[in-house]
Design an enzyme around this catalytic site. Structure first.
Site, PDB file in Angstrom:
ATOM      1  N   ASP A  64       0.857  -1.185   0.000  1.00 55.57           N
ATOM      2  CA  ASP A  64       0.000   0.000   0.000  1.00 55.57           C
ATOM      3  C   ASP A  64       0.892   1.234   0.000  1.00 55.57           C
ATOM      4  OD1 ASP A  64      -3.191   0.494   0.880  1.00 55.57           O
ATOM      5  OD2 ASP A  64      -1.822   2.181   1.227  1.00 55.57           O
ATOM      6  N   ASN A 102      -1.846  12.985  -4.745  1.00 55.61           N
ATOM      7  CA  ASN A 102      -2.838  13.432  -5.730  1.00 55.61           C
ATOM      8  C   ASN A 102      -3.318  14.847  -5.432  1.00 55.61           C
ATOM      9  OD1 ASN A 102      -3.045  11.344  -7.607  1.00 55.61           O
ATOM     10  ND2 ASN A 102      -4.437  10.161  -6.331  1.00 55.61           N
ATOM     11  N   ASP A 112      -0.714   9.414 -11.245  1.00 54.80           N
ATOM     12  CA  ASP A 112      -0.671   8.335 -12.246  1.00 54.80           C
ATOM     13  C   ASP A 112       0.775   7.966 -12.588  1.00 54.80           C
ATOM     14  OD1 ASP A 112      -3.397   8.280 -12.299  1.00 54.80           O
ATOM     15  OD2 ASP A 112      -3.599   9.361 -14.213  1.00 54.80           O
ATOM     16  N   GLU A 121      -4.206   2.569  -4.890  1.00 53.77           N
ATOM     17  CA  GLU A 121      -2.772   2.548  -4.595  1.00 53.77           C
ATOM     18  C   GLU A 121      -2.373   1.241  -3.938  1.00 53.77           C
ATOM     19  OE1 GLU A 121      -4.612   4.710  -0.960  1.00 53.77           O
ATOM     20  OE2 GLU A 121      -5.085   4.338  -3.056  1.00 53.77           O
TER      21      GLU A 121
END
Length: 393
Positions: A265, A273, A282, A312
């Site tokens: 993770d 983001n 991305d 993620e």
């Protein structure tokens, strides 16, 4: 010539999504001519045998010895050049490369057909054998010109070889008016053959365009199918397996072997983001996917995999039965992800991951193994992130 949309002869319009290359059409027409030549060999052989049979019915068969010999030599030479041209196209060569040896052979072929005229002019066509020779000559030329017409340069090359040789032979053997009249009649007939053959090439043109269009549509369909398969079994952003293909992969593994599962993770991914934008997020995911692929490719064996199962979240199956070695690979992955920040467009962006390692013992349920690895991942996050934690047995 640049590719552009065309309207097919059957009235079907192709838009820009299916462009037709004129060069591809010309190449296809050449390919069709080369293939037809293989089937015309029998007809050419029959014509030659008819001439041989007819010649021996004449009073002076020796007059046709050299012309028949020239035809006997020119026929296999032409066949060899066509065979070589087919091999050139099959190997990916250009149409020009394929045409050159054929054009040379066709000049010789046209000359060999023309060599039949001088001795034929000295024989009355009232003789059945002479009439048979003339018929075989007309039939042979008709077959060749009709076959070559879709590629005009080849038909014209044959015509030049025929015409130049016929004229030269009559000059070498001073003709009477009858010979010149016969030559003019043959020339007129030859021009009729050419005109008819060129007029009849529309069908070959349509066939070539249809074949090119169908081939391009097939290629596009295959590409679309590959894309659909990619979307069905691969994560579009990272190129890793998606959740569906991960479980399908796991189902095919030997259930009696002990393996290990990693749940990964990314730390603070929502903040990445929010701070740097989804494009940067991305990019992080893409590079994490590349890092996981690099690790998998460096391991011995084929039963390893990596998948993206969520935004993620990633998961890996390592076909390693030893926990210490698995933990070492997990640390390698953690360092690789932490090192991705060095190549990011924002110097202040930091990347790291929390990793849980679970043992997948023989006959264990994979969902339970994943749940244990997930709990280990949560402990890694609670302990400060950027860590590897082992799941309890």
């Amino acid at each position: 010539m640049a590719d552009e949309a065309q309207t097919l002869p059957n009235g079907t319009s192709t838009d820009q999504s299916v462009p037709i290359s004129e060069r591809a059409v010309r190449r296809q027409k050449l390919s069709l001519v080369l293939e037809i030549e293989k089937k015309a060999q029998i007809a050419n052989a029959v014509c030659w045998l008819m001439m041989v049979f007819a010649v021996f019915q004449l009073d002076d068969p020796n007059a046709f010895a050299i012309p028949l010999l020239s035809r006997f030599i020119a026929s296999p030479l032409t066949h060899f050049s066509f065979k070589r041209a087919r091999a050139t196209l099959a190997a990916g060569g250009t149409g020009s490369e394929a045409i050159r040896p054929v054009a040379v052979a066709l000049v010789v072929g046209g000359a060999s057909w023309a060599s039949m005229l001088p001795p034929l002019f000295d024989v009355s066509l009232n003789h059945p054998a002479a009439l048979l020779i003339f018929g075989a000559l007309v039939a042979g030329i008709t077959i060749i010109v009709s076959m070559l017409a879709p590629v005009p340069i080849l038909a014209l090359t044959f015509a030049v070889g025929f015409q130049v040789t016929a004229t030269a032979l009559l000059f070498l053997d001073p003709p009477d008016s009858h010979d010149w009249g016969s030559l003019m009649a043959i020339d007129a007939l030859f021009l009729v053959f050419l005109a008819y053959a060129f007029a009849a090439t529309n069908r070959q043109e349509e066939t070539a365009r249809t074949l090119v269009t169908n081939r391009m549509l097939t290629q596009r369909l295959e590409a679309s199918l590959r894309e659909v398969e990619q979307l069905a079994y691969r994560d579009h952003l990272t190129g890793l397996m998606n959740r569906r293909s991960f479980f399908r992969f796991a189902e095919k593994l030997d259930p009696d072997r002990t393996r290990h599962v990693l749940t990964i993770d990314l730390d603070h991914f929502k903040a990445i983001n929010d701070t740097f934008g989804h494009a940067t997020g991305d990019l992080v995911l893409e590079r994490v996917g590349a890092a996981l692929r690099d690790v998998v490719s460096g391991l011995d064996g084929d039963d390893h995999c990596a998948a993206r199962t969520g935004g993620e979240e990633f998961v890996m199956i390592l076909d390693i039965d030893d926990m210490e070695r698995t933990a070492s690979v997990a640390e390698q992955i953690r360092f690789a992800i932490a090192g991705l920040s060095a190549g990011m467009p924002h110097a202040e962006l930091k990347t790291s991951a929390s990793i849980g390692v679970g043992e997948w013992a023989a006959r264990d349920d994979l969902d339970e193994v994943l749940a244990r690895a997930d709990r280990a991942t949560y402990r890694a996050k609670a302990a400060g992130r950027n860590r590897v934690e082992r799941a309890a047995a």
